[in-house]
Design a protein around this motif. Sequence first.
Motif, short mmCIF file in Angstrom:
data_model
loop_
_atom_site.label_atom_id
_atom_site.label_comp_id
_atom_site.label_asym_id
_atom_site.label_seq_id
_atom_site.Cartn_x
_atom_site.Cartn_y
_atom_site.Cartn_z
N SER A 205 0.83 -1.21 0.00
CA SER A 205 0.00 0.00 0.00
C SER A 205 0.86 1.26 0.00
N ARG B 260 -7.39 5.09 -1.04
CA ARG B 260 -6.71 3.82 -1.34
C ARG B 260 -6.84 3.45 -2.81
N GLU B 261 -7.94 3.80 -3.43
CA GLU B 261 -8.12 3.58 -4.87
C GLU B 261 -8.23 4.94 -5.55
N THR C 17 -7.75 8.13 -8.01
CA THR C 17 -7.86 8.34 -9.46
C THR C 17 -7.69 9.82 -9.73
N SER D 211 -4.95 5.75 -12.39
CA SER D 211 -5.69 5.16 -11.28
C SER D 211 -4.86 4.10 -10.56
N THR E 167 -5.23 0.87 -7.87
CA THR E 167 -6.10 -0.10 -7.23
C THR E 167 -5.35 -0.69 -6.04
N TRP E 168 -5.87 -1.71 -5.46
CA TRP E 168 -5.24 -2.35 -4.31
C TRP E 168 -4.03 -3.18 -4.70
#
Length: 155
Positions: free
Chosen positions: A88, A116-117, A119, A132, A134-135
């Motif tokens: 992360s 956390r996500e 964009t 973007s 993502t995890w």
Amino acid sequence: MQVDIQGAVRIARLAMEPGWDWSVGALDQFCASAGWEIIDRSDRGSATLRTNLRVGRPESDVYGNPRRTNLISTYVSDVCDPDMPGLSEWLTEAFDQLCAAFTDVLGEHSRGKPGREATVFWDKPNMTIELSMTWQSISVDLIRPDGFYGIDYQE
């Protein structure tokens, strides 16, 4: 874990060159300019590209119809195991570095969503460029200027 910041910025620069019209032929020209290879193309307008980005999955997916490309989505980081320790933090730092590099080339972003996500979008006359996170990875999407990136059978 790898992120190709220079390669990601190169994608944005190539896409912003004059003459990009979202036609199927323009995709061929873009690939030739980028040094990418079309490895699979459907008669419906979608394609899979092999990129030259320095990431674990050097791939790009293309969506469109037989006449126009609607979306080009490209991994600019490794796609990592979501249980990897420190992932992360690494993704957040890489995303921040990509945002700074894109801002140097494209100017301030038009809009964004933190978290956390995260964009970030750069709305340009000939496309929207979306960065973007993502995890498990970071990608860049080049989106047709009317914002439509699904299958369009009405054109």
